[in-house]
Design a protein around this motif. Structure first.
Motif, PDB file in Angstrom:
ATOM      1  N   CYS A  44       0.966  -0.972  -0.021  1.00 19.88           N
ATOM      2  CA  CYS A  44       0.003  -0.186  -0.208  1.00 19.88           C
ATOM      3  C   CYS A  44       1.063   1.172  -0.182  1.00 19.88           C
ATOM      4  CB  CYS A  44      -0.764  -0.297   1.283  1.00 19.88           C
ATOM      5  SG  CYS A  44      -1.747   1.295   1.266  1.00 19.88           S
ATOM      6  N   ASP A 101      -3.966   0.921  -2.380  1.00 22.03           N
ATOM      7  CA  ASP A 101      -3.755  -0.358  -1.921  1.00 22.03           C
ATOM      8  C   ASP A 101      -3.361  -1.150  -3.373  1.00 22.03           C
ATOM      9  OD1 ASP A 101      -6.339  -0.754   0.063  1.00 22.03           O
ATOM     10  OD2 ASP A 101      -4.122  -0.241   0.412  1.00 22.03           O
ATOM     11  N   ARG A 107       1.719  -1.899   4.699  1.00 18.50           N
ATOM     12  CA  ARG A 107       0.856  -3.061   4.253  1.00 18.50           C
ATOM     13  C   ARG A 107      -0.432  -3.145   5.658  1.00 18.50           C
ATOM     14  NH1 ARG A 107       5.201  -7.799   2.467  1.00 18.50           N
ATOM     15  NH2 ARG A 107       4.916  -7.652   0.273  1.00 18.50           N
ATOM     16  N   HIS A 109      -4.169   1.033   5.108  1.00 18.60           N
ATOM     17  CA  HIS A 109      -5.075   1.717   4.155  1.00 18.60           C
ATOM     18  C   HIS A 109      -5.946   2.684   5.097  1.00 18.60           C
ATOM     19  CE1 HIS A 109      -8.773   1.472   1.569  1.00 18.60           C
ATOM     20  NE2 HIS A 109      -9.604   1.206   2.636  1.00 18.60           N
TER      21      HIS A 109
END
Length: 118
Positions: free
Chosen positions: A33, A52, A94, A99
């Protein structure tokens, strides 16, 4: 050795635009990401935008509709405001925290590029 190098910062007038780029080496970034963060003097680092590996994007409320993160990791910034002035960093991470634009989700950081809006 993972390296991220930002470019494209500078001084711009209120309402202007800038495009920040992030050059990545040392790993297959497509599995990560990629995020953009900023930090103004005296303030905490805050997440701005992330994309992502599947192309899903997330944005801070303060920039939604003005900033766009692309699959090539660049950050297009339009209708810039003085409060957008900060050092901007690209990062690779990640997981859910990445996110959700939490710094804890990112393990690799660039050195930053300055954006000044006046």
């Amino acid at each position: 050795h993972v390296q991220l190098v930002e470019s494209g910062g500078g001084a711009v007038q209120i309402g202007g635009s800038l495009r920040l780029s992030c050059a990545v080496s040392g790993y297959t970034y497509r599995t990560y990401c990629m995020g953009w963060f900023r930090q103004a003097l005296g303030k905490e680092r805050e997440g701005v935008a992330a994309i992502d590996s599947d192309g899903t994007t997330s944005y801070a409320a303060s920039v939604k509709g003005r900033f766009t993160i692309s699959p090539d990791k660049s950050l297009q910034m339009d209708n810039l405001k003085p409060e957008d002035s900060a050092m901007y960093y690209c990062a690779a991470g990640r997981g859910v925290d990445a996110h959700l634009l939490r710094p804890s989700g990112y393990g690799y950081w660039g050195q930053g590029t300055q954006v000044t809006v006046s």
